[in-house]
Motif scaffolding. Structure first.
Motif, PDB file in Angstrom:
ATOM      1  N   VAL A  62      -4.406 -88.109 -62.292  1.00  0.00           N
ATOM      2  CA  VAL A  62      -4.944 -88.781 -63.462  1.00  0.00           C
ATOM      3  C   VAL A  62      -4.692 -87.838 -64.622  1.00  0.00           C
ATOM      4  O   VAL A  62      -5.085 -86.683 -64.573  1.00  0.00           O
ATOM      5  CB  VAL A  62      -6.454 -89.046 -63.312  1.00  0.00           C
ATOM      6  CG1 VAL A  62      -7.003 -89.676 -64.572  1.00  0.00           C
ATOM      7  CG2 VAL A  62      -6.713 -89.944 -62.113  1.00  0.00           C
ATOM      8  N   SER A  63      -4.004 -88.286 -65.632  1.00  0.00           N
ATOM      9  CA  SER A  63      -3.639 -87.414 -66.738  1.00  0.00           C
ATOM     10  C   SER A  63      -4.757 -87.390 -67.767  1.00  0.00           C
ATOM     11  O   SER A  63      -4.981 -88.358 -68.485  1.00  0.00           O
ATOM     12  CB  SER A  63      -2.351 -87.923 -67.387  1.00  0.00           C
ATOM     13  OG  SER A  63      -2.022 -87.101 -68.482  1.00  0.00           O
ATOM     14  N   ILE A  64      -5.482 -86.291 -67.795  1.00  0.00           N
ATOM     15  CA  ILE A  64      -6.550 -86.125 -68.764  1.00  0.00           C
ATOM     16  C   ILE A  64      -6.530 -84.697 -69.269  1.00  0.00           C
ATOM     17  O   ILE A  64      -6.119 -83.786 -68.557  1.00  0.00           O
ATOM     18  CB  ILE A  64      -7.933 -86.494 -68.172  1.00  0.00           C
ATOM     19  CG1 ILE A  64      -8.211 -85.729 -66.892  1.00  0.00           C
ATOM     20  CG2 ILE A  64      -8.021 -87.985 -67.930  1.00  0.00           C
ATOM     21  CD1 ILE A  64      -9.565 -86.058 -66.269  1.00  0.00           C
ATOM     22  N   HIS A  65      -6.983 -84.494 -70.487  1.00  0.00           N
ATOM     23  CA  HIS A  65      -6.767 -83.198 -71.119  1.00  0.00           C
ATOM     24  C   HIS A  65      -7.711 -82.101 -70.666  1.00  0.00           C
ATOM     25  O   HIS A  65      -7.407 -80.938 -70.848  1.00  0.00           O
ATOM     26  CB  HIS A  65      -6.820 -83.340 -72.638  1.00  0.00           C
ATOM     27  CG  HIS A  65      -8.192 -83.493 -73.205  1.00  0.00           C
ATOM     28  ND1 HIS A  65      -8.824 -84.702 -73.301  1.00  0.00           N
ATOM     29  CD2 HIS A  65      -9.063 -82.584 -73.689  1.00  0.00           C
ATOM     30  CE1 HIS A  65     -10.012 -84.541 -73.823  1.00  0.00           C
ATOM     31  NE2 HIS A  65     -10.193 -83.270 -74.065  1.00  0.00           N
ATOM     32  N   ILE A  66      -8.874 -82.422 -70.084  1.00  0.00           N
ATOM     33  CA  ILE A  66      -9.809 -81.349 -69.783  1.00  0.00           C
ATOM     34  C   ILE A  66      -9.643 -80.764 -68.396  1.00  0.00           C
ATOM     35  O   ILE A  66     -10.274 -79.787 -68.051  1.00  0.00           O
ATOM     36  CB  ILE A  66     -11.279 -81.782 -69.992  1.00  0.00           C
ATOM     37  CG1 ILE A  66     -11.625 -82.985 -69.131  1.00  0.00           C
ATOM     38  CG2 ILE A  66     -11.576 -82.032 -71.455  1.00  0.00           C
ATOM     39  CD1 ILE A  66     -13.107 -83.326 -69.147  1.00  0.00           C
ATOM     40  N   PHE A  67      -8.790 -81.328 -67.575  1.00  0.00           N
ATOM     41  CA  PHE A  67      -8.572 -80.806 -66.236  1.00  0.00           C
ATOM     42  C   PHE A  67      -7.092 -80.599 -65.990  1.00  0.00           C
ATOM     43  O   PHE A  67      -6.256 -81.307 -66.545  1.00  0.00           O
ATOM     44  CB  PHE A  67      -9.094 -81.782 -65.173  1.00  0.00           C
ATOM     45  CG  PHE A  67     -10.561 -82.022 -65.250  1.00  0.00           C
ATOM     46  CD1 PHE A  67     -11.458 -81.010 -64.950  1.00  0.00           C
ATOM     47  CD2 PHE A  67     -11.050 -83.239 -65.642  1.00  0.00           C
ATOM     48  CE1 PHE A  67     -12.819 -81.229 -65.026  1.00  0.00           C
ATOM     49  CE2 PHE A  67     -12.410 -83.467 -65.719  1.00  0.00           C
ATOM     50  CZ  PHE A  67     -13.290 -82.453 -65.412  1.00  0.00           C
ATOM     51  N   SER A  68      -6.776 -79.694 -65.090  1.00  0.00           N
ATOM     52  CA  SER A  68      -5.402 -79.560 -64.655  1.00  0.00           C
ATOM     53  C   SER A  68      -5.054 -80.795 -63.825  1.00  0.00           C
ATOM     54  O   SER A  68      -5.926 -81.471 -63.303  1.00  0.00           O
ATOM     55  CB  SER A  68      -5.237 -78.293 -63.830  1.00  0.00           C
ATOM     56  OG  SER A  68      -6.121 -78.316 -62.719  1.00  0.00           O
ATOM     57  N   ALA A  69      -3.772 -81.063 -63.714  1.00  0.00           N
ATOM     58  CA  ALA A  69      -3.332 -82.236 -62.961  1.00  0.00           C
ATOM     59  C   ALA A  69      -3.667 -82.064 -61.488  1.00  0.00           C
ATOM     60  O   ALA A  69      -3.735 -80.959 -60.978  1.00  0.00           O
ATOM     61  CB  ALA A  69      -1.838 -82.439 -63.150  1.00  0.00           C
ATOM     62  N   GLY A  70      -3.855 -83.176 -60.821  1.00  0.00           N
ATOM     63  CA  GLY A  70      -4.138 -83.149 -59.400  1.00  0.00           C
ATOM     64  C   GLY A  70      -5.240 -84.115 -59.075  1.00  0.00           C
ATOM     65  O   GLY A  70      -6.053 -84.462 -59.929  1.00  0.00           O
ATOM     66  N   PRO A  71      -5.282 -84.561 -57.829  1.00  0.00           N
ATOM     67  CA  PRO A  71      -6.300 -85.532 -57.438  1.00  0.00           C
ATOM     68  C   PRO A  71      -7.668 -84.885 -57.237  1.00  0.00           C
ATOM     69  O   PRO A  71      -7.779 -83.677 -57.031  1.00  0.00           O
ATOM     70  CB  PRO A  71      -5.768 -86.077 -56.114  1.00  0.00           C
ATOM     71  CG  PRO A  71      -4.930 -84.967 -55.569  1.00  0.00           C
ATOM     72  CD  PRO A  71      -4.345 -84.264 -56.757  1.00  0.00           C
ATOM     73  N   ASP A  72      -8.686 -85.700 -57.301  1.00  0.00           N
ATOM     74  CA  ASP A  72     -10.060 -85.271 -57.020  1.00  0.00           C
ATOM     75  C   ASP A  72     -10.134 -84.853 -55.558  1.00  0.00           C
ATOM     76  O   ASP A  72      -9.757 -85.606 -54.670  1.00  0.00           O
ATOM     77  CB  ASP A  72     -11.008 -86.438 -57.308  1.00  0.00           C
ATOM     78  CG  ASP A  72     -12.463 -86.130 -57.007  1.00  0.00           C
ATOM     79  OD1 ASP A  72     -12.791 -84.951 -56.760  1.00  0.00           O
ATOM     80  OD2 ASP A  72     -13.263 -87.069 -57.014  1.00  0.00           O
ATOM     81  N   GLN A  73     -10.637 -83.639 -55.311  1.00  0.00           N
ATOM     82  CA  GLN A  73     -10.720 -83.116 -53.945  1.00  0.00           C
ATOM     83  C   GLN A  73     -12.101 -83.299 -53.327  1.00  0.00           C
ATOM     84  O   GLN A  73     -12.339 -82.873 -52.208  1.00  0.00           O
ATOM     85  CB  GLN A  73     -10.348 -81.629 -53.946  1.00  0.00           C
ATOM     86  CG  GLN A  73      -8.937 -81.376 -54.439  1.00  0.00           C
ATOM     87  CD  GLN A  73      -8.696 -79.930 -54.816  1.00  0.00           C
ATOM     88  OE1 GLN A  73      -9.610 -79.209 -55.200  1.00  0.00           O
ATOM     89  NE2 GLN A  73      -7.457 -79.503 -54.717  1.00  0.00           N
ATOM     90  N   ASP A  74     -13.026 -83.921 -54.067  1.00  0.00           N
ATOM     91  CA  ASP A  74     -14.371 -84.154 -53.533  1.00  0.00           C
ATOM     92  C   ASP A  74     -14.586 -85.660 -53.411  1.00  0.00           C
ATOM     93  O   ASP A  74     -14.652 -86.366 -54.423  1.00  0.00           O
ATOM     94  CB  ASP A  74     -15.423 -83.541 -54.456  1.00  0.00           C
ATOM     95  CG  ASP A  74     -16.822 -83.556 -53.850  1.00  0.00           C
ATOM     96  OD1 ASP A  74     -17.127 -84.466 -53.048  1.00  0.00           O
ATOM     97  OD2 ASP A  74     -17.613 -82.664 -54.184  1.00  0.00           O
ATOM     98  N   PRO A  75     -14.703 -86.171 -52.192  1.00  0.00           N
ATOM     99  CA  PRO A  75     -14.818 -87.616 -52.013  1.00  0.00           C
ATOM    100  C   PRO A  75     -16.180 -88.200 -52.391  1.00  0.00           C
ATOM    101  O   PRO A  75     -16.324 -89.416 -52.477  1.00  0.00           O
ATOM    102  CB  PRO A  75     -14.555 -87.803 -50.511  1.00  0.00           C
ATOM    103  CG  PRO A  75     -14.978 -86.507 -49.896  1.00  0.00           C
ATOM    104  CD  PRO A  75     -14.668 -85.442 -50.924  1.00  0.00           C
ATOM    105  N   ALA A  76     -17.182 -87.354 -52.630  1.00  0.00           N
ATOM    106  CA  ALA A  76     -18.517 -87.870 -52.957  1.00  0.00           C
ATOM    107  C   ALA A  76     -18.506 -88.544 -54.328  1.00  0.00           C
ATOM    108  O   ALA A  76     -17.919 -88.027 -55.279  1.00  0.00           O
ATOM    109  CB  ALA A  76     -19.533 -86.736 -52.939  1.00  0.00           C
ATOM    110  N   PRO A  77     -19.159 -89.690 -54.451  1.00  0.00           N
ATOM    111  CA  PRO A  77     -19.229 -90.367 -55.754  1.00  0.00           C
ATOM    112  C   PRO A  77     -19.951 -89.490 -56.775  1.00  0.00           C
ATOM    113  O   PRO A  77     -20.949 -88.845 -56.459  1.00  0.00           O
ATOM    114  CB  PRO A  77     -20.041 -91.628 -55.472  1.00  0.00           C
ATOM    115  CG  PRO A  77     -20.084 -91.772 -53.995  1.00  0.00           C
ATOM    116  CD  PRO A  77     -19.854 -90.419 -53.410  1.00  0.00           C
ATOM    117  N   GLY A  78     -19.419 -89.434 -57.990  1.00  0.00           N
ATOM    118  CA  GLY A  78     -20.054 -88.660 -59.053  1.00  0.00           C
ATOM    119  C   GLY A  78     -19.789 -87.174 -58.985  1.00  0.00           C
ATOM    120  O   GLY A  78     -20.319 -86.416 -59.783  1.00  0.00           O
ATOM    121  N   LYS A  79     -18.951 -86.739 -58.051  1.00  0.00           N
ATOM    122  CA  LYS A  79     -18.587 -85.324 -57.944  1.00  0.00           C
ATOM    123  C   LYS A  79     -17.075 -85.214 -57.965  1.00  0.00           C
ATOM    124  O   LYS A  79     -16.382 -85.984 -57.314  1.00  0.00           O
ATOM    125  CB  LYS A  79     -19.144 -84.705 -56.665  1.00  0.00           C
ATOM    126  CG  LYS A  79     -20.648 -84.683 -56.648  1.00  0.00           C
ATOM    127  CD  LYS A  79     -21.176 -83.849 -55.520  1.00  0.00           C
ATOM    128  CE  LYS A  79     -22.703 -83.824 -55.634  1.00  0.00           C
ATOM    129  NZ  LYS A  79     -23.285 -82.736 -54.891  1.00  0.00           N
TER     130      LYS A  79
END
Length: 161
Positions: A62-79
Motif C-alpha cells: 500500500v503506497s502511503i507516505h508515513i510508512f516504508s513499502a511492504g505489507p502489514d505483518q500483523d494480522p490482528a485488526p487495528g494493528k
C-alpha cells in the motif's frame, strides 16, 4: 544497539499511554500556531490515521507516505507492523486514537494521537541513549485553530506517573 535507560523508556511510554487514555499534557514554553499551521497539522494527522486504516490487513503493498513499502505483518485488526514500526488504532478521526512505536536502533519514537470532536491531541517522545527523552505536544483546536498550541510536555506532568 545502544541501551537507553528503562526510566527514559518508561516516561515516554507512560506519556503516550496517558494521552491515549484521555489526558492532555501540560505544556512548558507553549507557542500558539497560526490558523493555517493548525489546519495543516490537523489534516496531516487525519491523513495519517486514514492511511493506517488503509494499510491494516491490506494484501500486498500500500503506497502511503508515513510508512516504508511492504505489507502489514500483523494480522490482528487495528494493528499494523511494517518493518521497524508497530502501530495500533481504533475509532475514527473524530473519536479515536493512534499509537505507534518505531525502533531505529539506538533511538525509539513513541507517538500517541487522540482524535476528539473538538480537538486533536498529539504526544510524541523520542528516547535516545544516555537517558535522554525529548517530547513534543500539539494541542490542535478544530473550532478555533488559532488557539492551537505546541511545546514540550512539562516535567511535572511527565513525571507524575
Amino acid at each position: 544497539m545502544i541501551e537507553s535507560s528503562a526510566m527514559a523508556t518508561q516516561l515516554a511510554r507512560s506519556g503516550a499511554a496517558r494521552v491515549r487514555q484521555g489526558e492532555t499534557p501540560e505544556l512548558k514554553r507553549a507557542t500558539n500556531l497560526t490558523r493555517l499551521q493548525a489546519q495543516q497539522n490537523i489534516d496531516y494527522f487525519e491523513e495519517g490515521f486514514r492511511e493506517l486504516q488503509a494499510r491494516d490487513n491490506a494484501d500486498g503493498n500500500v503506497s502511503i507516505h508515513i510508512f516504508s513499502a511492504g505489507p502489514d505483518q500483523d494480522p490482528a485488526p487495528g494493528k499494523v507492523r511494517v518493518g521497524n514500526l508497530e502501530a495500533e488504532f481504533e475509532g475514527t478521526t473524530r473519536n479515536g486514537t493512534r499509537y505507534s512505536v518505531e525502533d531505529r536502533g539506538d533511538v525509539q519514537k513513541y507517538k500517541s494521537y487522540r482524535f476528539e470532536e473538538s480537538r486533536v491531541v498529539v504526544f510524541e517522545a523520542t528516547v535516545k541513549p544516555n537517558n535522554e527523552v525529548n517530547t513534543s505536544v500539539l494541542i490542535l483546536d478544530r473550532e478555533n485553530p488559532e488557539r492551537s498550541q505546541i511545546g514540550p510536555s512539562s516535567s511535572d506532568w511527565l513525571l507524575s506517573l
